[in-house]
Design an enzyme around this catalytic site. Structure first.
Site, mmCIF file in Angstrom:
data_model
loop_
_atom_site.group_PDB
_atom_site.id
_atom_site.type_symbol
_atom_site.label_atom_id
_atom_site.label_comp_id
_atom_site.label_asym_id
_atom_site.label_seq_id
_atom_site.Cartn_x
_atom_site.Cartn_y
_atom_site.Cartn_z
ATOM 1 N N GLU A 239 0.838 -1.209 0.000
ATOM 2 C CA GLU A 239 0.000 0.000 0.000
ATOM 3 C C GLU A 239 0.868 1.253 0.000
ATOM 4 O OE1 GLU A 239 -2.991 -0.321 -0.674
ATOM 5 O OE2 GLU A 239 -3.198 -2.450 -0.220
ATOM 6 N N TRP B 275 1.895 1.719 -3.476
ATOM 7 C CA TRP B 275 0.811 2.329 -4.269
ATOM 8 C C TRP B 275 0.847 3.852 -4.125
ATOM 9 C CZ3 TRP B 275 -2.301 0.968 -8.088
ATOM 10 C CH2 TRP B 275 -2.632 -0.372 -8.266
ATOM 11 N N TRP C 239 -20.805 11.701 -19.456
ATOM 12 C CA TRP C 239 -21.411 11.016 -18.300
ATOM 13 C C TRP C 239 -22.852 11.511 -18.103
ATOM 14 C CZ3 TRP C 239 -18.416 7.307 -15.953
ATOM 15 C CH2 TRP C 239 -17.043 7.354 -16.199
ATOM 16 N N ASN D 127 -10.829 2.014 3.165
ATOM 17 C CA ASN D 127 -10.415 1.877 1.763
ATOM 18 C C ASN D 127 -11.367 1.016 0.924
ATOM 19 O OD1 ASN D 127 -8.464 2.060 -0.489
ATOM 20 N ND2 ASN D 127 -8.323 -0.143 -0.132
ATOM 21 N N TRP E 254 -16.678 10.870 -12.678
ATOM 22 C CA TRP E 254 -15.857 10.554 -11.504
ATOM 23 C C TRP E 254 -15.209 11.799 -10.898
ATOM 24 C CZ3 TRP E 254 -10.690 11.810 -12.033
ATOM 25 C CH2 TRP E 254 -10.228 12.025 -13.335
ATOM 26 N N TRP F 28 -9.505 7.259 -7.831
ATOM 27 C CA TRP F 28 -10.781 7.527 -8.517
ATOM 28 C C TRP F 28 -10.710 7.040 -9.966
ATOM 29 C CZ3 TRP F 28 -15.719 8.470 -7.626
ATOM 30 C CH2 TRP F 28 -16.072 8.825 -6.317
HETATM 31 P P1 FAD Z 1 -3.481 1.577 5.479
HETATM 32 O O1 FAD Z 1 -4.275 0.446 4.924
HETATM 33 O O2 FAD Z 1 -2.888 1.424 6.804
HETATM 34 O O3 FAD Z 1 -2.332 1.871 4.404
HETATM 35 C C1 FAD Z 1 -1.083 2.458 4.755
HETATM 36 C C2 FAD Z 1 -0.833 3.674 3.904
HETATM 37 O O4 FAD Z 1 -0.649 3.317 2.547
HETATM 38 C C3 FAD Z 1 -1.961 4.675 3.906
HETATM 39 O O5 FAD Z 1 -1.897 5.496 5.033
HETATM 40 C C4 FAD Z 1 -1.715 5.415 2.605
HETATM 41 O O6 FAD Z 1 -0.715 6.397 2.747
HETATM 42 C C5 FAD Z 1 -1.178 4.324 1.706
HETATM 43 N N1 FAD Z 1 -2.253 3.724 0.902
HETATM 44 C C6 FAD Z 1 -3.097 2.744 1.270
HETATM 45 N N2 FAD Z 1 -3.909 2.419 0.253
HETATM 46 C C7 FAD Z 1 -3.564 3.209 -0.774
HETATM 47 C C8 FAD Z 1 -4.039 3.348 -2.103
HETATM 48 N N3 FAD Z 1 -5.032 2.578 -2.593
HETATM 49 N N4 FAD Z 1 -3.483 4.288 -2.886
HETATM 50 C C9 FAD Z 1 -2.490 5.078 -2.429
HETATM 51 N N5 FAD Z 1 -1.990 4.979 -1.188
HETATM 52 C C10 FAD Z 1 -2.519 4.053 -0.367
HETATM 53 N N6 FAD Z 1 -5.453 7.794 0.255
HETATM 54 C C11 FAD Z 1 -4.960 8.975 0.646
HETATM 55 O O7 FAD Z 1 -3.965 9.005 1.391
HETATM 56 N N7 FAD Z 1 -5.528 10.158 0.240
HETATM 57 C C12 FAD Z 1 -6.617 10.193 -0.588
HETATM 58 O O8 FAD Z 1 -7.081 11.276 -0.942
HETATM 59 C C13 FAD Z 1 -7.188 8.965 -0.993
HETATM 60 N N8 FAD Z 1 -8.294 8.927 -1.772
HETATM 61 C C14 FAD Z 1 -8.815 7.718 -2.169
HETATM 62 C C15 FAD Z 1 -9.932 7.688 -3.012
HETATM 63 C C16 FAD Z 1 -10.487 6.483 -3.413
HETATM 64 C C17 FAD Z 1 -11.677 6.467 -4.350
HETATM 65 C C18 FAD Z 1 -9.911 5.279 -2.975
HETATM 66 C C19 FAD Z 1 -10.480 3.947 -3.403
HETATM 67 C C20 FAD Z 1 -8.798 5.285 -2.153
HETATM 68 C C21 FAD Z 1 -8.225 6.493 -1.755
HETATM 69 N N9 FAD Z 1 -7.079 6.534 -0.918
HETATM 70 C C22 FAD Z 1 -6.555 7.747 -0.546
HETATM 71 C C23 FAD Z 1 -6.337 5.301 -0.570
HETATM 72 C C24 FAD Z 1 -6.761 4.604 0.737
HETATM 73 O O9 FAD Z 1 -8.144 4.446 0.784
HETATM 74 C C25 FAD Z 1 -6.277 5.353 1.983
HETATM 75 O O10 FAD Z 1 -4.909 5.660 1.878
HETATM 76 C C26 FAD Z 1 -6.481 4.485 3.231
HETATM 77 O O11 FAD Z 1 -7.827 4.129 3.358
HETATM 78 C C27 FAD Z 1 -6.027 5.238 4.464
HETATM 79 O O12 FAD Z 1 -6.215 4.475 5.602
HETATM 80 P P2 FAD Z 1 -4.999 3.882 6.418
HETATM 81 O O13 FAD Z 1 -3.974 4.937 6.660
HETATM 82 O O14 FAD Z 1 -5.556 3.176 7.587
HETATM 83 O O15 FAD Z 1 -4.397 2.882 5.346
#
Ligand code: FAD
Length: 478
Positions: A274, A277, A305, A340, A358, A381
């Protein structure tokens, strides 16, 4: 060894910590005296739609904590309000600094601002230096065999891991030369009100800002890390780190997190993916800044759209009639966070079930997410809407009821955010419209009265989306 500079100004932006900090560490190494500054940038603040904004309070509290930490080291933070592009060169002038050091930012607006600052500084014989800190690996460092940036995550991730060396991961020490920190000429921390903002419910929500908050969040998560792989998709459990806001504002070092994950192995590998990513989307935004307004893939750009304002409003307010979607949208408004898996489901629902552009959903998230980050938000997105690089294929459409049954089996997450459904039992809660009128009465939830009927039928919406994507995906730019 002689220092390169007499005085350096370190400009903090989205790196609000005084530990393992690349620009600060280098400045302390390269200069005899180091000033530290943060600017509440009015270009950014004035563009925010709401005067109560949890992000502003998070930053404000984290800046105060950073000031306290730097002061304890014998320095302190110069805090200013204004257009950073003008304030920083003026401050460098006033303090007679030879150079300004900062950590690199990859967003188009930040790149433009930094170019302006660099030009202003250089025009009067000062220099501007940027360091890698926000990501482990700079976007230019990972390229495919043909020398081009990657567009697919898995090979990027492999190359990223291969590229890692000591220089990417070693901590950037601050304490060792902290005696070089210069105290600010005057102390001035504006109140939230002076910035034009009012206090929010940030602390009441349990969000802990600043370095201490980041440390506590990280310490707590490490106890759960081994289960991350197994439980991370469950919105009803607290299985993820909640570090996203801290990574967004740099109150913790990503180097520290990646070092730990690499050593921990096992379940931590899924978590490391993650973090990769996050770097992937930073890289995509850096090389393809047009994604801010356009589909990454030309065949999906400029699509007509057909989703309506009413559809969009129902989605924003959590009144679609699909419990998991509504729970997510309400969690977002109530807390600034959404799990997420649920982000994926609601984004897919808006773009595929409702065929709403979107970018409208992306803007809604940008307004409400505490961890809002242009690169990750846009990238995810576009993934969900199938317009992005390495996206979900356009013909894959999440079934919101199946997702709900699978990831919130007891309906606990739904019940928490959709109180109308609090007495609906587990199997029925995922599709409450299927309950008999008697069962609806018994659970205190008559569909259409207490909770909306589904705004679209899943099967019908799915067929409509498939036909629409098939008909339009080459319409423009394909
Ligand atoms: P954890 O599961 O603990 O992950 C650890 C870290 O990895 C996160 O803190 C984040 O920095 C990174 N990460 C995790 N998943 C992703 C991912 N899919 N893409 C990029 N980085 C990721 N994340 C954001 O930080 N900012 C946003 O604006 C954002 N918008 C999103 C919009 C959509 C439609 C979706 C599907 C996902 C988005 N995410 C975003 C990714 C992800 O949902 C969040 O990072 C995550 O839910 C944060 O929770 P956590 O810190 O507990 O994540």
């Amino acid at each position: 060894m002689g220092e390169r500079f007499d005085r350096v100004l370190v400009w903090f932006r989205r790196d609000l910590r005084d530990e393992d900090h690349a620009a600060l560490s280098r400045a302390l190494h390269d200069a005899r005296a180091v000033y530290c500054a943060f600017v509440f940038d009015t270009d950014i603040l004035e563009a925010l739609p709401d005067r109560a904004d949890r992000r502003v309070e998070f930053i404000w509290r984290s800046v105060a904590a950073l000031d306290a930490a730097l002061t304890a080291r014998g320095g302190g933070l110069i805090v200013r309000v204004g257009r950073a592009a003008e304030v920083i060169p003026a401050l460098a002038q006033a303090l007679a600094c030879d150079a300004v050091f900062a950590n690199r930012d990859y967003e188009p607006a930040a790149l433009a601002r930094d170019a302006q600052v660099k030009a202003a500084l250089e025009s009067v014989g000062r220099s501007f230096h940027l360091f890698r800190d926000q990501v482990i690996v700079d976007p230019e460092e990972v390229r495919s065999a043909s020398g081009r940036p990657y567009q697919v995550f898995t090979p990027f991730s492999r190359a990223w891991l291969k590229r890692l060396d000591e220089a990417h991961l070693s901590p950037q020490p601050v304490a060792v030369r902290a005696a070089r920190l210069a105290p600010p000429p005057r102390r001035e921390m504006p109140s939230l009100e002076a910035l034009g903002f009012s206090p929010t419910d940030l602390l009441a929500l349990g969000v802990a800002p600043g370095m201490d908050g980041a440390r506590a969040t990280w310490d707590a998560f490490r106890q759960r890390l081994a289960d991350y792989d197994r439980l991370r998709d469950r919105p009803d459990l607290d299985a993820t780190s909640h570090l996203s806001v801290h990574l967004r504002f740099g109150t913790i070092s990503v180097r520290e997190l990646v070092r730990y994950a690499l050593q921990a192995g096992g379940g931590a590998q899924a978590w490391l993916a993650e973090l990769i990513w996050r770097e992937f989307f930073q890289m995509i935004l850096f090389f393809h800044p047009q994604v801010v307004n356009h589909a990454f893939r030309a065949e999906f750009d400029g699509l007509p759209w057909p989703g309506t304002d009413a559809d969009f409003a129902r989605w924003c307010e959590g009144r679609t009639g699909y419990p998991l979607v509504d729970a997510g949208m309400r969690q977002l408004r109530a807390t600034g966070f959404m799990h997420n898996r649920v982000r994926m489901v609601v984004a897919s629902f808006l773009s595929k079930h409702l065929l709403v552009d979107w970018r409208r959903g992306e803007r809604h998230f940008a307004r409400w997410l505490l961890d809002y980050e242009l690169a990750s938000n846009n990238g995810n997105w576009q993934w969900a809407a199938s317009t992005g690089c390495d996206a979900q294929p356009w013909f894959r459409i999440f079934n919101p009821v199946a997702q709900s049954r699978r990831y919130d089996p007891e309906g606990r997450y739904i019940r928490r955010w959709v109180p109308e459904l609090s007495r609906v039992p587990a199997p029925a809660i995922h599709a409450p419209w299927e309950m008999s009128p008697l069962a609806q009465e018994a659970s205190g939830c008559r569909i259409g009265r207490d909770y909306p009927a589904p705004c679209v039928d899943h099967g019908h919406a799915r067929e409509r989306a498939l036909a629409w994507f098939r008909a339009h995906r080459h319409a423009d730019g394909g």
